[in-house]
Write a protein that holds these residues in place. Structure first.
Motif, mmCIF file in Angstrom:
data_model
loop_
_atom_site.group_PDB
_atom_site.id
_atom_site.type_symbol
_atom_site.label_atom_id
_atom_site.label_comp_id
_atom_site.label_asym_id
_atom_site.label_seq_id
_atom_site.Cartn_x
_atom_site.Cartn_y
_atom_site.Cartn_z
ATOM 1 N N UNK A 354 0.825 -1.222 0.000
ATOM 2 C CA UNK A 354 0.000 0.000 0.000
ATOM 3 C C UNK A 354 0.858 1.272 0.000
ATOM 4 N N UNK A 355 2.168 1.107 0.204
ATOM 5 C CA UNK A 355 3.057 2.271 0.249
ATOM 6 C C UNK A 355 3.836 2.404 -1.051
ATOM 7 N N UNK A 356 4.166 3.626 -1.385
ATOM 8 C CA UNK A 356 5.065 3.891 -2.510
ATOM 9 C C UNK A 356 6.385 4.232 -1.841
ATOM 10 N N UNK A 357 7.301 3.260 -1.874
ATOM 11 C CA UNK A 357 8.420 3.303 -0.934
ATOM 12 C C UNK A 357 9.417 4.435 -1.178
ATOM 13 N N UNK A 358 9.394 5.034 -2.346
ATOM 14 C CA UNK A 358 10.275 6.190 -2.555
ATOM 15 C C UNK A 358 9.774 7.397 -1.767
ATOM 16 N N UNK A 372 2.016 17.526 2.139
ATOM 17 C CA UNK A 372 0.568 17.540 1.885
ATOM 18 C C UNK A 372 -0.027 16.198 2.292
ATOM 19 N N UNK A 373 -1.315 16.213 2.625
ATOM 20 C CA UNK A 373 -2.035 14.969 2.936
ATOM 21 C C UNK A 373 -3.125 14.820 1.888
ATOM 22 N N UNK A 374 -4.335 14.524 2.308
ATOM 23 C CA UNK A 374 -5.451 14.474 1.374
ATOM 24 C C UNK A 374 -5.609 13.126 0.696
ATOM 25 N N UNK A 375 -6.523 13.095 -0.251
ATOM 26 C CA UNK A 375 -6.826 11.862 -0.997
ATOM 27 C C UNK A 375 -7.325 12.255 -2.382
ATOM 28 N N UNK A 376 -7.178 11.350 -3.333
ATOM 29 C CA UNK A 376 -7.655 11.573 -4.703
ATOM 30 C C UNK A 376 -7.247 12.944 -5.253
ATOM 31 N N UNK A 377 -5.962 13.069 -5.552
ATOM 32 C CA UNK A 377 -5.501 14.353 -6.095
ATOM 33 C C UNK A 377 -5.348 15.414 -5.028
ATOM 34 N N UNK A 405 10.712 12.579 4.530
ATOM 35 C CA UNK A 405 9.397 12.999 4.067
ATOM 36 C C UNK A 405 8.497 11.769 4.086
ATOM 37 N N UNK A 406 7.212 11.979 4.007
ATOM 38 C CA UNK A 406 6.319 10.828 4.035
ATOM 39 C C UNK A 406 4.973 11.155 3.449
ATOM 40 N N UNK A 407 4.543 10.316 2.542
ATOM 41 C CA UNK A 407 3.206 10.458 1.990
ATOM 42 C C UNK A 407 2.392 9.283 2.503
ATOM 43 N N UNK A 408 1.142 9.531 2.839
ATOM 44 C CA UNK A 408 0.310 8.479 3.425
ATOM 45 C C UNK A 408 -0.209 7.539 2.326
ATOM 46 N N UNK A 409 0.553 6.491 2.026
ATOM 47 C CA UNK A 409 0.120 5.470 1.064
ATOM 48 C C UNK A 409 0.313 5.876 -0.383
ATOM 49 N N UNK A 410 0.120 4.889 -1.248
ATOM 50 C CA UNK A 410 0.205 5.128 -2.688
ATOM 51 C C UNK A 410 -0.884 6.098 -3.123
ATOM 52 N N UNK A 411 -0.666 6.753 -4.258
ATOM 53 C CA UNK A 411 -1.700 7.603 -4.849
ATOM 54 C C UNK A 411 -2.945 6.745 -5.113
#
Ligand code: MN
Ligand code: MN
Length: 466
Positions: A354-358, A372-377, A405-411
């Motif tokens: 579920x993660x995009x490891x880069x 940034x957080x959020x969902x769907x764009x 840095x960290x993004x919450x899960x894959x796009x």
């Protein structure tokens, strides 16, 4: 020009490769204290009590009881027992802005309904309504504790806390035995345990009475009445939260992790508190705010969307300057900056798909800066400006804070939000900065000690460096 090719690459650090012996000692002490904080503060109210205790211990005064403020003063303000704001007045004009760190102290849990108590099959149970995003099946067959506030009809107030002491009983939600669960096991995980299945077993011993209809329920009501002077009616005005009864523990043979309920977001609340309590004579005014209701949208008069923060800033300006003009207030806010201290989802070796490891965060990778957080764009997100992200990254680097840095899960995998967007709406710079968590929103969440330590260092660096 960079001469060394290696320097052209970005390399993520593991905190253990960077910290020295003294830092590790400091980390262990901090994490021992953190576990104690988690055991003491299992509800937003209890975290506020702990905040008040620590504030007073560190020379803070209640803002309500202070008429005039001057640089160096330390004050706190409470909102409805569920928010605490702490401030250390800076030597610079408050119109130059505030350094704010904000975390939330509510966590997913099960709230009792207003008419919770019923009897069925010679057992007494309590109806609940879950609070926040939970996987409902995780809350069955684990020991639960009861925390809350009850007012009796004639106005007596009682604080309830059952299930935390070694000798206390605990409560439980039952689940179906596998032998009879063939139908349940074919259901989707969202439906295997329904919202109305989260009923808490509270009793099974009937009163010796010939006329009472519901003898087990009656016995429970008698007990509650003995203990808290309450009647069934008083549930209707009460706030009672069922939370996991587990204690916070070190996890792993190397004790490198912490397991506990409510680490989203008390890990950031605790480290924020620790950092602000160490601020002495700052340039810009240092502030910390611990808010409620983040898990259900930051709404209500104790959530980040309430005007409590703005009103308190205005009150502080007035107590500094004699009055608070709109110009003063606007300048102050526009020049302020905030670290929205909230957790991020770390890469889980079992669920790494579920993660995009880069772009994901890793446990032991240091404090997570989330642009940034959020969902769907990026929908529903506060997207921090490059200027501000650079400023924060520089402060972190200068102070030797390990960050990632960290993004919450894959796009398009899902997403989430924090209080950042509501703070940003006030017209100040804000970035999410917090700790990577595994099993987020589960009854027992996992963090890495190094990340807890780096979060604390990050907030401290922000107060000292901006
Ligand atoms: Mn959170
Ligand atoms: Mn959360």
């Amino acid at each position: 020009m960079i001469k060394n090719d290696e320097e052209l690459f970005y390399k993520r650090n593991n905190v253990y490769d960077v910290i020295d012996e003294n830092e590790e000692k400091e980390m262990q002490t901090l994490c021992d204290e953190y576990r104690a904080f988690l055991d003491t503060g299992k509800t937003e109210r209890e975290c506020v009590y702990e905040g008040i205790r620590l504030a007073k211990e560190n020379g803070y005064k209640n803002l309500d009881e202070v008429e005039e403020l001057k640089p160096g003063d330390k004050v706190y303000k409470i909102n409805r027992g569920k928010n605490i704001l702490l401030a250390v007045i800076g030597s610079e004009d408050i119109e130059k802005g505030i350094n704010l760190v904000g975390a939330h102290i509510d966590s997913p849990r099960l709230d009792l309904k207003q008419n919770p108590l019923y009897e069925s099959n010679d057992m007494a149970l309590l109806k609940t309504h879950y609070y926040g995003g939970i996987k409902k099946y995780q809350w069955t067959t684990i020991p639960l504790a009861m925390h809350g506030v009850v007012y009796t009809k004639n106005g007596e107030r009682a604080e309830i806390k059952i299930g935390e002491d070694e000798n206390d009983p605990v409560f439980i939600i039952t689940d179906l035995l596998p032998h009879l669960a063939s139908e349940q096991m074919t259901k989707k995980m969202t439906e295997g345990i329904g919202g109305e299945d989260l009923n808490i077993l509270i009793g099974g011993r009937p009163m010796k009475s010939d006329d009472a209809k519901e003898k087990v329920k009656l016995a429970i009501l008698k007990k509650l009445n003995e203990k808290y002077n309450m009647t069934e009616r008083d549930f209707q005005t009460a706030e009672i939260e069922m939370v996991p009864a587990f204690k916070a523990k070190n996890v792993g043979l190397d004790e490198s992790f912490i397991g506990a309920y409510g680490q989203d977001d008390r890990v950031c609340a605790f480290t924020t508190l620790k950092a602000v309590l160490e601020v002495e004579k700052p340039g810009r005014t240092a502030m910390a705010i611990l808010v409620d209701k983040e898990e259900i949208g930051s709404c209500g008069n104790t959530g980040a969307l309430s005007a409590f923060f703005e009103m308190t800033v205005a009150e502080i300006i007035e107590k500094l300057k004699g009055s608070c003009t709109i110009t003063s207030y606007n300048k102050c806010i526009a020049n302020s900056a905030c670290m929205s201290s909230d957790v991020n989802a770390g890469v889980d070796p079992t669920f790494e798909s579920v993660s995009e490891k880069r772009n994901a965060s890793f446990l032991n990778g240091g404090v997570v800066l989330t642009k940034y957080t959020g969902a769907r764009g990026k929908s529903g997100s506060s997207d921090a400006n490059a200027e501000f992200v650079y400023e924060i990254a520089k402060i972190m680097d200068d102070a030797g804070v390990v960050w990632q840095t960290g993004e919450l899960g894959k796009v398009d995998q899902g997403g989430g939000g924090t209080i950042a967007q509501y703070v940003a709406n006030l017209n100040m710079d804000v970035i999410d900065a917090g700790v990577s968590v595994l099993s987020m929103h589960a009854p027992y969440e996992i963090t890495a000690k190094t990340d807890v330590y780096m979060a604390y260092r990050a907030y401290k660096a922000f107060y000292e460096g901006r």
